[in-house]
Design a protein around this motif. Structure first.
Motif, PDB file in Angstrom:
ATOM      1  N   GLU A 108       6.947   1.410  16.208  1.00 49.90           N
ATOM      2  CA  GLU A 108       7.768   2.459  15.610  1.00 49.90           C
ATOM      3  C   GLU A 108       8.558   1.958  14.405  1.00 49.90           C
ATOM      4  O   GLU A 108       8.753   2.699  13.442  1.00 49.90           O
ATOM      5  N   ASN A 109       9.025   0.694  14.425  1.00 54.09           N
ATOM      6  CA  ASN A 109       9.775   0.179  13.279  1.00 54.09           C
ATOM      7  C   ASN A 109       8.907   0.129  12.024  1.00 54.09           C
ATOM      8  O   ASN A 109       9.375   0.430  10.917  1.00 54.09           O
ATOM      9  N   LEU A 110       7.643  -0.268  12.186  1.00 58.93           N
ATOM     10  CA  LEU A 110       6.734  -0.275  11.044  1.00 58.93           C
ATOM     11  C   LEU A 110       6.491   1.145  10.548  1.00 58.93           C
ATOM     12  O   LEU A 110       6.418   1.387   9.340  1.00 58.93           O
ATOM     13  N   TYR A 111       6.361   2.086  11.472  1.00 57.57           N
ATOM     14  CA  TYR A 111       6.168   3.481  11.084  1.00 57.57           C
ATOM     15  C   TYR A 111       7.365   3.987  10.269  1.00 57.57           C
ATOM     16  O   TYR A 111       7.200   4.619   9.225  1.00 57.57           O
ATOM     17  N   GLU A 112       8.573   3.703  10.748  1.00 57.03           N
ATOM     18  CA  GLU A 112       9.772   4.168  10.056  1.00 57.03           C
ATOM     19  C   GLU A 112       9.864   3.558   8.658  1.00 57.03           C
ATOM     20  O   GLU A 112      10.240   4.239   7.689  1.00 57.03           O
ATOM     21  N   THR A 113       9.517   2.273   8.530  1.00 59.33           N
ATOM     22  CA  THR A 113       9.581   1.623   7.224  1.00 59.33           C
ATOM     23  C   THR A 113       8.525   2.191   6.290  1.00 59.33           C
ATOM     24  O   THR A 113       8.769   2.376   5.092  1.00 59.33           O
ATOM     25  N   LEU A 114       7.333   2.478   6.820  1.00 57.83           N
ATOM     26  CA  LEU A 114       6.297   3.102   6.008  1.00 57.83           C
ATOM     27  C   LEU A 114       6.756   4.465   5.498  1.00 57.83           C
ATOM     28  O   LEU A 114       6.523   4.818   4.332  1.00 57.83           O
ATOM     29  N   GLN A 115       7.426   5.219   6.338  1.00 56.78           N
ATOM     30  CA  GLN A 115       7.918   6.537   5.921  1.00 56.78           C
ATOM     31  C   GLN A 115       8.973   6.402   4.821  1.00 56.78           C
ATOM     32  O   GLN A 115       8.967   7.152   3.836  1.00 56.78           O
ATOM     33  N   LEU A 116       9.868   5.425   4.972  1.00 52.55           N
ATOM     34  CA  LEU A 116      10.867   5.172   3.924  1.00 52.55           C
ATOM     35  C   LEU A 116      10.199   4.748   2.623  1.00 52.55           C
ATOM     36  O   LEU A 116      10.613   5.160   1.527  1.00 52.55           O
ATOM     37  N   LEU A 117       9.163   3.920   2.735  1.00 50.54           N
ATOM     38  CA  LEU A 117       8.429   3.470   1.551  1.00 50.54           C
ATOM     39  C   LEU A 117       7.863   4.667   0.784  1.00 50.54           C
ATOM     40  O   LEU A 117       7.965   4.738  -0.443  1.00 50.54           O
ATOM     41  N   LEU A 118       7.282   5.609   1.500  1.00 46.99           N
ATOM     42  CA  LEU A 118       6.718   6.784   0.842  1.00 46.99           C
ATOM     43  C   LEU A 118       7.799   7.649   0.194  1.00 46.99           C
ATOM     44  O   LEU A 118       7.582   8.243  -0.858  1.00 46.99           O
ATOM     45  N   GLU A 119       8.973   7.683   0.812  1.00 41.27           N
ATOM     46  CA  GLU A 119      10.072   8.486   0.259  1.00 41.27           C
ATOM     47  C   GLU A 119      10.634   7.877  -1.025  1.00 41.27           C
ATOM     48  O   GLU A 119      11.146   8.590  -1.887  1.00 41.27           O
ATOM     49  N   HIS A 120      10.536   6.541  -1.161  1.00 38.36           N
ATOM     50  CA  HIS A 120      11.146   5.856  -2.304  1.00 38.36           C
ATOM     51  C   HIS A 120      10.112   5.212  -3.222  1.00 38.36           C
ATOM     52  O   HIS A 120      10.468   4.361  -4.034  1.00 38.36           O
ATOM     53  N   CYS A 121       8.851   5.641  -3.116  1.00 41.77           N
ATOM     54  CA  CYS A 121       7.790   4.980  -3.875  1.00 41.77           C
ATOM     55  C   CYS A 121       7.884   5.231  -5.369  1.00 41.77           C
ATOM     56  O   CYS A 121       7.241   4.536  -6.156  1.00 41.77           O
ATOM     57  N   ASP A 122       8.684   6.219  -5.801  1.00 44.69           N
ATOM     58  CA  ASP A 122       8.825   6.460  -7.230  1.00 44.69           C
ATOM     59  C   ASP A 122       9.891   5.571  -7.860  1.00 44.69           C
ATOM     60  O   ASP A 122      10.154   5.665  -9.061  1.00 44.69           O
ATOM     61  N   THR A 123      10.521   4.699  -7.067  1.00 48.56           N
ATOM     62  CA  THR A 123      11.477   3.712  -7.575  1.00 48.56           C
ATOM     63  C   THR A 123      10.888   2.326  -7.297  1.00 48.56           C
ATOM     64  O   THR A 123      10.960   1.843  -6.163  1.00 48.56           O
ATOM     65  N   PRO A 124      10.290   1.671  -8.304  1.00 48.71           N
ATOM     66  CA  PRO A 124       9.524   0.445  -8.057  1.00 48.71           C
ATOM     67  C   PRO A 124      10.283  -0.653  -7.319  1.00 48.71           C
ATOM     68  O   PRO A 124       9.742  -1.268  -6.402  1.00 48.71           O
ATOM     69  N   VAL A 125      11.534  -0.922  -7.707  1.00 46.08           N
ATOM     70  CA  VAL A 125      12.271  -2.005  -7.053  1.00 46.08           C
ATOM     71  C   VAL A 125      12.535  -1.668  -5.590  1.00 46.08           C
ATOM     72  O   VAL A 125      12.379  -2.522  -4.704  1.00 46.08           O
ATOM     73  N   ALA A 126      12.899  -0.430  -5.303  1.00 45.68           N
ATOM     74  CA  ALA A 126      13.126  -0.014  -3.911  1.00 45.68           C
ATOM     75  C   ALA A 126      11.834  -0.095  -3.115  1.00 45.68           C
ATOM     76  O   ALA A 126      11.822  -0.550  -1.959  1.00 45.68           O
ATOM     77  N   ALA A 127      10.727   0.346  -3.718  1.00 46.29           N
ATOM     78  CA  ALA A 127       9.431   0.270  -3.034  1.00 46.29           C
ATOM     79  C   ALA A 127       9.061  -1.177  -2.749  1.00 46.29           C
ATOM     80  O   ALA A 127       8.556  -1.503  -1.667  1.00 46.29           O
ATOM     81  N   GLY A 128       9.317  -2.067  -3.712  1.00 46.66           N
ATOM     82  CA  GLY A 128       9.020  -3.482  -3.509  1.00 46.66           C
ATOM     83  C   GLY A 128       9.824  -4.085  -2.376  1.00 46.66           C
ATOM     84  O   GLY A 128       9.295  -4.836  -1.547  1.00 46.66           O
ATOM     85  N   GLU A 129      11.114  -3.748  -2.322  1.00 46.91           N
ATOM     86  CA  GLU A 129      11.952  -4.276  -1.245  1.00 46.91           C
ATOM     87  C   GLU A 129      11.499  -3.767   0.113  1.00 46.91           C
ATOM     88  O   GLU A 129      11.402  -4.532   1.084  1.00 46.91           O
ATOM     89  N   LEU A 130      11.191  -2.481   0.202  1.00 49.21           N
ATOM     90  CA  LEU A 130      10.761  -1.913   1.482  1.00 49.21           C
ATOM     91  C   LEU A 130       9.425  -2.509   1.931  1.00 49.21           C
ATOM     92  O   LEU A 130       9.230  -2.794   3.117  1.00 49.21           O
ATOM     93  N   LEU A 131       8.515  -2.723   0.995  1.00 48.06           N
ATOM     94  CA  LEU A 131       7.223  -3.307   1.358  1.00 48.06           C
ATOM     95  C   LEU A 131       7.390  -4.760   1.774  1.00 48.06           C
ATOM     96  O   LEU A 131       6.706  -5.242   2.684  1.00 48.06           O
ATOM     97  N   LEU A 132       8.324  -5.467   1.141  1.00 44.63           N
ATOM     98  CA  LEU A 132       8.605  -6.849   1.533  1.00 44.63           C
ATOM     99  C   LEU A 132       9.166  -6.892   2.958  1.00 44.63           C
ATOM    100  O   LEU A 132       8.751  -7.715   3.776  1.00 44.63           O
ATOM    101  N   ARG A 133      10.065  -5.980   3.274  1.00 46.70           N
ATOM    102  CA  ARG A 133      10.614  -5.927   4.635  1.00 46.70           C
ATOM    103  C   ARG A 133       9.528  -5.516   5.635  1.00 46.70           C
ATOM    104  O   ARG A 133       9.528  -5.972   6.788  1.00 46.70           O
ATOM    105  N   PHE A 134       8.612  -4.669   5.192  1.00 48.65           N
ATOM    106  CA  PHE A 134       7.460  -4.293   6.022  1.00 48.65           C
ATOM    107  C   PHE A 134       6.643  -5.542   6.360  1.00 48.65           C
ATOM    108  O   PHE A 134       6.220  -5.734   7.509  1.00 48.65           O
ATOM    109  N   GLU A 135       6.424  -6.424   5.382  1.00 46.38           N
ATOM    110  CA  GLU A 135       5.664  -7.648   5.625  1.00 46.38           C
ATOM    111  C   GLU A 135       6.399  -8.574   6.597  1.00 46.38           C
ATOM    112  O   GLU A 135       5.763  -9.193   7.474  1.00 46.38           O
ATOM    113  N   LEU A 136       7.709  -8.689   6.456  1.00 42.36           N
ATOM    114  CA  LEU A 136       8.476  -9.522   7.390  1.00 42.36           C
ATOM    115  C   LEU A 136       8.370  -8.987   8.819  1.00 42.36           C
ATOM    116  O   LEU A 136       8.212  -9.766   9.775  1.00 42.36           O
ATOM    117  N   MET A 137       8.466  -7.659   8.976  1.00 43.34           N
ATOM    118  CA  MET A 137       8.309  -7.053  10.303  1.00 43.34           C
ATOM    119  C   MET A 137       6.920  -7.311  10.862  1.00 43.34           C
ATOM    120  O   MET A 137       6.755  -7.602  12.052  1.00 43.34           O
TER     121      MET A 137
END
Length: 241
Positions: A108-137
């Protein structure tokens, strides 16, 4: 056997003349496949695009069967991704990462982070941070989590700017100084969730860190290469800087 859930479309492939096998990351049932009857029709195709948020009804005679989906749209995120290379590569990379996990295992944590990533994908730095945290998870879920809470040498919890390539543990500035050329650099936002990533170079440095451990523990033991979508994402991110 049946259940209802929500999920994010990860991919589709043709099944017979008119149906499609749809791969979805669900909130409670993990990455899950199912057949959508008529999934290749003009009415259904826009709904089954990668990145869309959908409501799912799955059923099968036995739990181990592929089963069928009835799908209803919740939001059409895919339309926003078409003109954003960073976003397109991000969802492709997230899907490639999720395929490293067993199908139907809930995360579920990966799902929630993926959903946040899609919500903020139009902001490159935010998308990069969320995807990096996704990789750590994901490293944590695969059993190779990094210990970034305290310095491996002193036990201190401040000024952590390195990670040991041997142990995967954080190292402070002073303790790591004599071996700085042998340690992996770590931007502050990686180990502190209260700090936001500010620059593309910081994000790229963080991706070098997680990439090192993915290569050592995941890709090389499985005879795999880094996903092309990962290098594509980093290149697209650099172009936005």
């Amino acid at each position: 056997m049946e259940w209802r859930d929500e999920g994010i479309i990860l991919g589709t492939r043709r099944h017979g003349e008119s149906s499609a096998i749809v791969e979805v990351m669900t909130r409670a049932h993990g990455r899950h496949m199912g057949v959508v009857r008529g999934g290749r029709s003009k009415r259904m195709q826009p709904m089954l695009q990668v990145g869309n948020h959908v409501s799912l009804h799955w059923w099968a005679r036995l739990d181990e069967h592929l089963g069928s989906y009835q799908i209803e749209p919740l939001s059409f995120s895919a339309a926003r991704l078409i003109d954003l290379p960073v976003a397109l590569f991000a969802i492709q990379l997230a899907a490639a990462h999720l395929r490293l996990l067993p199908e139907r295992d809930p995360h579920e944590n990966l799902y929630e982070t993926l959903q946040l990533l899609l919500e903020h994908c139009d902001t490159p730095v935010a998308a990069g941070e969320l995807l990096l945290r996704f990789e750590l998870m994901l490293l944590e879920e695969l059993g190779f989590g990094l210990d970034l809470k305290s310095c491996a040498a002193t036990g201190g919890t401040t000024d952590l700017i390195y990670v040991s390539p041997k142990s995967g543990r954080a190292v402070s500035r002073d303790a790591g100084a004599p071996w700085a050329d042998r340690l992996l650099a770590m931007p502050e936002f990686v180990c502190n969730s209260r700090v936001r990533a500010e620059t593309v170079p910081d994000i790229c440095t963080a991706f070098k860190l997680t990439g090192f451990f993915f290569t050592r523990h995941v890709w090389e033991p499985r005879g795999q290469q880094q996903p092309e979508s990962r290098s594509g994402f980093i290149s697209a991110l650099n172009r936005t800087a």
